[in-house]
Design a protein around this motif. Structure first.
Motif, PDB file in Angstrom:
ATOM      1  N   GLY A 164      22.689 -13.695   9.343  1.00  0.00           N
ATOM      2  CA  GLY A 164      21.911 -15.088   9.979  1.00  0.00           C
ATOM      3  C   GLY A 164      20.542 -14.369  10.734  1.00  0.00           C
ATOM      4  N   ARG A 165      20.505 -13.130  11.196  1.00  0.00           N
ATOM      5  CA  ARG A 165      19.156 -12.595  11.600  1.00  0.00           C
ATOM      6  C   ARG A 165      18.455 -12.658  10.427  1.00  0.00           C
ATOM      7  N   LEU A 166      18.657 -12.121   9.356  1.00  0.00           N
ATOM      8  CA  LEU A 166      17.741 -11.716   8.257  1.00  0.00           C
ATOM      9  C   LEU A 166      17.266 -13.102   7.579  1.00  0.00           C
ATOM     10  N   ALA A 167      18.219 -14.169   7.261  1.00  0.00           N
ATOM     11  CA  ALA A 167      17.902 -15.422   6.890  1.00  0.00           C
ATOM     12  C   ALA A 167      16.857 -16.119   7.885  1.00  0.00           C
ATOM     13  N   LYS A 168      17.012 -15.793   9.303  1.00  0.00           N
ATOM     14  CA  LYS A 168      16.088 -16.513  10.208  1.00  0.00           C
ATOM     15  C   LYS A 168      14.699 -15.857   9.712  1.00  0.00           C
ATOM     16  N   LEU A 169      14.502 -14.536  10.036  1.00  0.00           N
ATOM     17  CA  LEU A 169      13.249 -13.776   9.545  1.00  0.00           C
ATOM     18  C   LEU A 169      12.826 -14.091   8.317  1.00  0.00           C
ATOM     19  N   ALA A 170      13.549 -14.215   7.129  1.00  0.00           N
ATOM     20  CA  ALA A 170      12.994 -14.508   5.954  1.00  0.00           C
ATOM     21  C   ALA A 170      12.724 -16.269   5.715  1.00  0.00           C
ATOM     22  N   ASN A 171      13.288 -16.940   6.812  1.00  0.00           N
ATOM     23  CA  ASN A 171      13.016 -18.276   6.699  1.00  0.00           C
ATOM     24  C   ASN A 171      13.377 -18.950   5.350  1.00  0.00           C
ATOM     25  N   SER A 172      14.549 -18.503   4.844  1.00  0.00           N
ATOM     26  CA  SER A 172      15.172 -19.048   3.635  1.00  0.00           C
ATOM     27  C   SER A 172      16.737 -18.823   3.662  1.00  0.00           C
ATOM     28  N   VAL A 177      19.433  -5.185   1.821  1.00  0.00           N
ATOM     29  CA  VAL A 177      18.576  -4.855   2.789  1.00  0.00           C
ATOM     30  C   VAL A 177      19.194  -3.741   3.795  1.00  0.00           C
ATOM     31  N   ALA A 178      20.412  -3.806   4.040  1.00  0.00           N
ATOM     32  CA  ALA A 178      21.029  -2.766   4.968  1.00  0.00           C
ATOM     33  C   ALA A 178      20.877  -1.527   4.151  1.00  0.00           C
ATOM     34  N   ILE A 179      21.413  -1.533   2.784  1.00  0.00           N
ATOM     35  CA  ILE A 179      21.079  -0.369   2.019  1.00  0.00           C
ATOM     36  C   ILE A 179      19.814   0.296   1.983  1.00  0.00           C
ATOM     37  N   LEU A 180      18.783  -0.597   1.909  1.00  0.00           N
ATOM     38  CA  LEU A 180      17.495  -0.309   1.881  1.00  0.00           C
ATOM     39  C   LEU A 180      16.791   0.399   3.291  1.00  0.00           C
ATOM     40  N   ILE A 181      17.394  -0.086   4.441  1.00  0.00           N
ATOM     41  CA  ILE A 181      17.106   0.257   5.826  1.00  0.00           C
ATOM     42  C   ILE A 181      17.756   1.629   5.753  1.00  0.00           C
ATOM     43  N   LEU A 212      23.554   0.091  11.086  1.00  0.00           N
ATOM     44  CA  LEU A 212      22.200   0.697  11.043  1.00  0.00           C
ATOM     45  C   LEU A 212      21.301  -0.748  11.233  1.00  0.00           C
ATOM     46  N   MET A 213      21.557  -1.581  10.022  1.00  0.00           N
ATOM     47  CA  MET A 213      20.845  -2.948  10.232  1.00  0.00           C
ATOM     48  C   MET A 213      20.827  -3.632  11.343  1.00  0.00           C
ATOM     49  N   ALA A 214      21.947  -3.684  12.134  1.00  0.00           N
ATOM     50  CA  ALA A 214      22.118  -4.368  13.321  1.00  0.00           C
ATOM     51  C   ALA A 214      21.283  -3.842  14.510  1.00  0.00           C
ATOM     52  N   ALA A 215      21.096  -2.396  14.452  1.00  0.00           N
ATOM     53  CA  ALA A 215      20.302  -1.711  15.431  1.00  0.00           C
ATOM     54  C   ALA A 215      18.743  -1.672  15.196  1.00  0.00           C
ATOM     55  N   SER A 216      18.589  -2.032  13.979  1.00  0.00           N
ATOM     56  CA  SER A 216      16.902  -1.919  13.662  1.00  0.00           C
ATOM     57  C   SER A 216      16.228  -3.323  14.131  1.00  0.00           C
ATOM     58  N   ASP A 228      13.280  -6.111  14.030  1.00  0.00           N
ATOM     59  CA  ASP A 228      12.783  -7.230  13.239  1.00  0.00           C
ATOM     60  C   ASP A 228      11.892  -6.734  12.081  1.00  0.00           C
ATOM     61  N   LYS A 229      10.666  -5.822  12.622  1.00  0.00           N
ATOM     62  CA  LYS A 229       9.804  -5.582  11.395  1.00  0.00           C
ATOM     63  C   LYS A 229      10.220  -4.643  10.515  1.00  0.00           C
ATOM     64  N   THR A 230      11.446  -3.803  10.874  1.00  0.00           N
ATOM     65  CA  THR A 230      12.071  -3.057   9.791  1.00  0.00           C
ATOM     66  C   THR A 230      12.671  -3.952   8.855  1.00  0.00           C
ATOM     67  N   LEU A 231      13.633  -5.168   9.300  1.00  0.00           N
ATOM     68  CA  LEU A 231      14.256  -5.772   8.297  1.00  0.00           C
ATOM     69  C   LEU A 231      13.195  -6.780   7.601  1.00  0.00           C
ATOM     70  N   LYS A 232      12.174  -7.007   8.212  1.00  0.00           N
ATOM     71  CA  LYS A 232      11.209  -7.830   7.202  1.00  0.00           C
ATOM     72  C   LYS A 232      10.733  -6.796   6.142  1.00  0.00           C
ATOM     73  N   ALA A 233      10.359  -5.767   6.594  1.00  0.00           N
ATOM     74  CA  ALA A 233       9.895  -4.727   5.630  1.00  0.00           C
ATOM     75  C   ALA A 233      10.853  -4.479   4.276  1.00  0.00           C
TER      76      ALA A 233
END
Length: 176
Positions: free
Chosen positions: A63-71, A81-85, A153-157, A159-164
């Protein structure tokens, strides 16, 4: 056999026949690259065996990623995304999330299947290799343990890390 069946020209429903013809037309169109794309394996299904707490954490991250991606994004995108982080994290950070007390909270018997790019498997394998060759772990983590650690790791990251990571994932999938 019913009399109406003899009158039917094709034994298939019209919608099934239409779908069949659309696939053939799309895959044999010489002026389109779609025929080649359809024959390549672009995605696969990944299994996450999570506890109720692990499932909740994954859904919060999604939900957090969807909101940041606005999609409206797929669950596989969240896993990717979690794997890339994790890929850009230190081995010590990943190893800390792989410690049994933390990991036991997230791993469980509830199987969830998400579809993502087949590139996810290569990135996850590279992370596992890096962890195995480091002094942080004495053994190679299971796929499920690695996925759960990446979700943590993703949960602790930030917002800018998730967006990237989401932007990078979008570029990697588009470059396929």
């Amino acid at each position: 056999m019913p009399k109406a069946a003899h009158k039917c020209r094709f034994p298939y429903r019209k919608s099934a026949l239409f779908s069949f013809w659309v696939v053939i037309i799309m895959s044999t169109n010489p002026e389109s690259d779609e025929g080649y794309i359809m024959t390549e394996r672009q995605s696969r299904t990944y299994r996450l065996s999570l506890s109720p707490e692990g499932t909740d954490l994954f859904l919060v991250c999604h939900g957090r990623l969807a909101k940041l991606a606005n999609s409206l994004i797929s669950y596989g995108s969240t896993l990717y995304v979690a794997i890339l982080i994790a890929e850009s994290s230190d081995a010590s950070e990943i190893a800390a999330e792989l410690e049994p007390p933390r990991l036991r909270r997230l791993i469980g018997k509830n199987d969830h299947f998400v579809g993502a790019s087949d590139r996810l498997q290569r990135v996850a394998g590279a992370i596992s290799d890096r962890l195995e060759n480091s002094d942080e772990l004495s053994h190679r983590p299971t796929k499920n343990a690695l996925y759960a650690a990446c979700i943590a790791l993703m949960a602790a990251s930030e917002d800018k890390t998730l967006k990237a990571a989401y932007s990078r994932m979008s570029n990697l999938v588009a470059d396929k």
